[in-house]
Design an enzyme around this catalytic site. Structure first.
Site, mmCIF file in Angstrom:
data_model
loop_
_atom_site.group_PDB
_atom_site.id
_atom_site.type_symbol
_atom_site.label_atom_id
_atom_site.label_comp_id
_atom_site.label_asym_id
_atom_site.label_seq_id
_atom_site.Cartn_x
_atom_site.Cartn_y
_atom_site.Cartn_z
ATOM 1 C CE1 TYR A 1 -4.037 2.010 0.756
ATOM 2 C CE2 TYR A 1 -2.647 3.131 2.363
ATOM 3 C CZ TYR A 1 -3.815 3.068 1.628
ATOM 4 O OH TYR A 1 -4.750 4.062 1.757
ATOM 5 C CE LYS B 1 -3.805 4.811 -1.367
ATOM 6 N NZ LYS B 1 -4.923 5.296 -2.198
HETATM 7 P P1 NAI Z 1 -13.895 2.336 1.127
HETATM 8 O O1 NAI Z 1 -13.712 0.865 1.020
HETATM 9 O O2 NAI Z 1 -14.931 2.869 2.052
HETATM 10 O O3 NAI Z 1 -14.148 2.939 -0.330
HETATM 11 C C1 NAI Z 1 -13.408 2.502 -1.435
HETATM 12 C C2 NAI Z 1 -14.322 2.386 -2.635
HETATM 13 O O4 NAI Z 1 -13.523 2.010 -3.767
HETATM 14 C C3 NAI Z 1 -15.422 1.305 -2.456
HETATM 15 O O5 NAI Z 1 -16.681 1.830 -2.802
HETATM 16 C C4 NAI Z 1 -14.991 0.213 -3.426
HETATM 17 O O6 NAI Z 1 -16.087 -0.505 -3.975
HETATM 18 C C5 NAI Z 1 -14.239 1.020 -4.492
HETATM 19 N N1 NAI Z 1 -13.308 0.187 -5.243
HETATM 20 C C6 NAI Z 1 -12.364 -0.653 -4.754
HETATM 21 N N2 NAI Z 1 -11.743 -1.284 -5.758
HETATM 22 C C7 NAI Z 1 -12.311 -0.838 -6.912
HETATM 23 C C8 NAI Z 1 -12.118 -1.133 -8.273
HETATM 24 N N3 NAI Z 1 -11.206 -2.033 -8.691
HETATM 25 N N4 NAI Z 1 -12.851 -0.475 -9.208
HETATM 26 C C9 NAI Z 1 -13.796 0.424 -8.805
HETATM 27 N N5 NAI Z 1 -14.048 0.724 -7.530
HETATM 28 C C10 NAI Z 1 -13.313 0.099 -6.595
HETATM 29 O O7 NAI Z 1 -12.437 2.909 1.506
HETATM 30 P P2 NAI Z 1 -11.961 4.364 1.945
HETATM 31 O O8 NAI Z 1 -11.318 4.223 3.262
HETATM 32 O O9 NAI Z 1 -13.008 5.367 1.738
HETATM 33 O O10 NAI Z 1 -10.777 4.593 0.897
HETATM 34 C C11 NAI Z 1 -10.929 5.503 -0.199
HETATM 35 C C12 NAI Z 1 -9.546 5.921 -0.642
HETATM 36 O O11 NAI Z 1 -8.911 6.619 0.426
HETATM 37 C C13 NAI Z 1 -8.634 4.741 -0.989
HETATM 38 O O12 NAI Z 1 -7.821 5.092 -2.088
HETATM 39 C C14 NAI Z 1 -7.790 4.595 0.258
HETATM 40 O O13 NAI Z 1 -6.539 4.016 -0.035
HETATM 41 C C15 NAI Z 1 -7.645 6.055 0.656
HETATM 42 N N6 NAI Z 1 -7.269 6.269 2.040
HETATM 43 C C16 NAI Z 1 -8.056 5.819 3.070
HETATM 44 C C17 NAI Z 1 -7.653 6.029 4.376
HETATM 45 C C18 NAI Z 1 -8.460 5.560 5.544
HETATM 46 O O14 NAI Z 1 -7.949 5.622 6.678
HETATM 47 N N7 NAI Z 1 -9.702 5.129 5.357
HETATM 48 C C19 NAI Z 1 -6.392 6.742 4.692
HETATM 49 C C20 NAI Z 1 -5.666 7.180 3.530
HETATM 50 C C21 NAI Z 1 -6.103 6.954 2.263
#
Ligand code: NAI
Length: 263
Positions: A151, A155
């Protein structure tokens, strides 16, 4: 007074069915954008419809599927003005000995290749039209080390990609920026707390502000970078992390809550 108003601009949000992407879709819609959610989880999209957004099934790791979805969206609604790449998967903390090749591939492919493909396909169209704004969702894990050996590099790659594409397309009217969220309370983080991969109190303590972020905190920064308020900002990665990055290096002094020396 400074306000963000997108005046009917078309915003595409990948990963908009959940978490940070979902909160971003809501904020952009509240600020007057027409929002299209692009996500592979059609069940989640159906379960939690965002404010007035249209929904499109799309896998960000599949270049042909992205091309088809973008073509259909732009034919129906006009050119995409704003792209937010929030689709991604988190990774449990593990040493390399326990990290499988399959998990490494899935993590890097979804986060880095997915962001690249969406940037390339939508950004090229924006550049041809002479305007557009892209915000990629990176992570603090791309800015400092941690036990996330797939990861973190993915990133960090997004941060470098953001800089390169900002230089590539700047003269053609396209800005490319990123946010680097800290620990944000979304479904995968709640799961990590539940299975004790992460501890909520420890994470809170590691930040300057003593807080876990909410998805709306990140969405607000994404809305700013997407908007004309940021018209002279491109190629940056904005940490939105409650001060995790600045507080971490205080560990050797006893942390930010240390008793100050008086003499
Ligand atoms: P989440 O799981 O709530 O949302 C991620 C979304 O991306 C989901 O709706 C999922 O269906 C979609 N997704 C995953 N793989 C996919 C694919 N191959 N094609 C299309 N859609 C796809 O996760 P969250 O936490 O909201 O993460 C969103 C972004 O923020 C990610 O890039 C994550 O790495 C980043 N992030 C999250 C952090 C956290 O603490 N939650 C911290 C730093 C970054």
């Amino acid at each position: 007074m400074l306000t963000i108003h997108f005046d009917g601009k078309l915003a595409a949000v990948t990963g908009g069915a959940s978490g940070i992407g979902r909160a971003t879709a809501d904020v952009l819609a509240e600020c007057g954008a027409r929002v299209a959610i692009l996500d592979h989880d059609t069940n989640a999209i159906a379960a939690t419809p965002a404010l007035g957004a249209s929904h499109h099934a799309m896998d960000v790791t599949d270049g042909a599927a992205i091309e088809a979805a973008i073509e259909a969206l732009e034919t129906a609604c006009g050119g995409i003005d704003i792209l937010v790449n929030a689709a991604g998967v988190l990774q449990p903390p593990r040493p390399p000995e326990a990290l499988t090749e399959k998990e490494w591939d899935r993590t890097v492919t979804t986060n880095l290749k997915g962001t690249y493909l969406c940037c390339a396909k939508v950004g090229s169209r924006m550049a041809a039209r002479g305007h557009g704004s892209i915000v990629n969702v990176a992570s603090i894990a791309g800015l400092c080390s941690g036990p996330l050996h797939a990861y973190g590099p993915a990133k960090a790659g997004i941060i470098n990609l953001t800089e390169g594409l900002a230089a590539e397309w700047g003269r053609r009217g396209v800005r490319v920026n990123a946010v680097a969220p800290g620990f944000t309370e979304t479904p995968p983080l709640r799961l990590a707390f539940a299975v004790k991969h992460l501890n909520e109190d420890t994470l809170r303590e590691a930040t300057a502000l003593g807080a876990i972020l909410q998805p709306q905190d990140v969405a607000a920064a994404i809305a700013f970078l997407s908007s004309d308020l940021a018209s002279m900002i491109t190629g940056v990665t904005l940490p939105v992390d409650a001060g995790y990055l600045v507080a971490g290096s205080w560990a050797g002094y006893g942390g930010t809550r240390r008793r100050p020396a008086t003499k």
